[in-house]
Design a protein around this motif. Structure first.
Motif, PDB file in Angstrom:
ATOM      1  N   GLU A  21       0.809  -1.216   0.000  1.00 48.03           N
ATOM      2  CA  GLU A  21       0.000   0.000   0.000  1.00 48.03           C
ATOM      3  C   GLU A  21       0.848   1.275   0.000  1.00 48.03           C
ATOM      4  N   ASP A  42      -7.621   9.361  -7.874  1.00 46.35           N
ATOM      5  CA  ASP A  42      -8.761   8.459  -7.681  1.00 46.35           C
ATOM      6  C   ASP A  42      -8.292   7.091  -7.180  1.00 46.35           C
ATOM      7  N   ARG A  87      -9.150   3.681   0.943  1.00 44.66           N
ATOM      8  CA  ARG A  87     -10.437   3.126   1.415  1.00 44.66           C
ATOM      9  C   ARG A  87     -10.429   1.600   1.467  1.00 44.66           C
ATOM     10  N   GLU A  88      -9.368   0.997   0.915  1.00 41.47           N
ATOM     11  CA  GLU A  88      -9.256  -0.461   0.842  1.00 41.47           C
ATOM     12  C   GLU A  88     -10.421  -1.068   0.068  1.00 41.47           C
ATOM     13  N   ASP A  89     -10.789  -0.413  -1.018  1.00 42.33           N
ATOM     14  CA  ASP A  89     -11.867  -0.879  -1.893  1.00 42.33           C
ATOM     15  C   ASP A  89     -11.232  -1.628  -3.069  1.00 42.33           C
ATOM     16  N   ALA A  90     -11.102  -2.929  -2.918  1.00 41.97           N
ATOM     17  CA  ALA A  90     -10.378  -3.745  -3.894  1.00 41.97           C
ATOM     18  C   ALA A  90     -11.035  -3.753  -5.272  1.00 41.97           C
ATOM     19  N   VAL A  91     -12.353  -3.764  -5.318  1.00 41.37           N
ATOM     20  CA  VAL A  91     -13.051  -3.794  -6.602  1.00 41.37           C
ATOM     21  C   VAL A  91     -12.831  -2.482  -7.355  1.00 41.37           C
ATOM     22  N   ALA A  92     -13.046  -1.367  -6.668  1.00 40.81           N
ATOM     23  CA  ALA A  92     -12.822  -0.061  -7.299  1.00 40.81           C
ATOM     24  C   ALA A  92     -11.351   0.099  -7.670  1.00 40.81           C
ATOM     25  N   GLN A  93     -10.465  -0.373  -6.807  1.00 44.52           N
ATOM     26  CA  GLN A  93      -9.025  -0.268  -7.075  1.00 44.52           C
ATOM     27  C   GLN A  93      -8.661  -0.965  -8.377  1.00 44.52           C
ATOM     28  N   ASP A 153      -7.305   7.188  -3.583  1.00 47.83           N
ATOM     29  CA  ASP A 153      -8.499   7.146  -2.734  1.00 47.83           C
ATOM     30  C   ASP A 153      -8.997   5.717  -2.557  1.00 47.83           C
ATOM     31  N   CYS A 154      -9.011   4.950  -3.645  1.00 46.95           N
ATOM     32  CA  CYS A 154      -9.452   3.546  -3.573  1.00 46.95           C
ATOM     33  C   CYS A 154      -8.536   2.725  -2.673  1.00 46.95           C
TER      34      CYS A 154
END
Length: 114
Positions: free
Chosen positions: A47, A75, A82-88, A78-79
């Motif tokens: 990370e 962007d 936020r630990e948003d794997a799908v958006a990442q 931010d992903c």
């Protein structure tokens, strides 16, 4: 458009043709290296490496008029935060796509000038 041609014109006006081409060439190489490093860091789930790479990529992109690439780097950061794997995954794919297009646009622009 992925490239702000006005920023390129300013670089040429401020630095002159030879220096501007050196700056652009160095920035393009660095951007390409950062894109690959970010992809590798994502695979390794590092990370902090991802975030540092995105920060540097965004800075370089702004320097040479790649506003869209800079925004997508923010962007993706931010992903990651936020630990948003799908958006990442989706935003990383967009970053690579826009990065490739932006690099090609600058190389094409330089070819037209040369």
């Amino acid at each position: 458009m992925n490239l702000d041609p006005d920023r390129i014109v300013v670089l040429y006006a401020e630095l002159g043709q030879v220096a501007a081409e050196r700056v652009l060439s160095a920035a393009m190489e660095d951007l390409a290296v950062h894109l690959v490093a970010i992809q590798m860091a994502v695979l390794d789930r590092q990370e902090q490496v991802i975030l540092r790479g995105l920060d540097e990529l965004g800075r370089l992109a702004r320097q040479v008029g790649m506003r869209v690439l800079s925004q997508v780097a923010r962007d993706l950061a931010d992903c990651v935060t936020r630990e948003d794997a799908v958006a990442q995954a989706a935003v990383l794919a967009r970053l690579v796509r826009i990065g490739d297009r932006s690099l090609t646009a600058v190389w094409d622009l330089q070819d037209m000038r040369g």
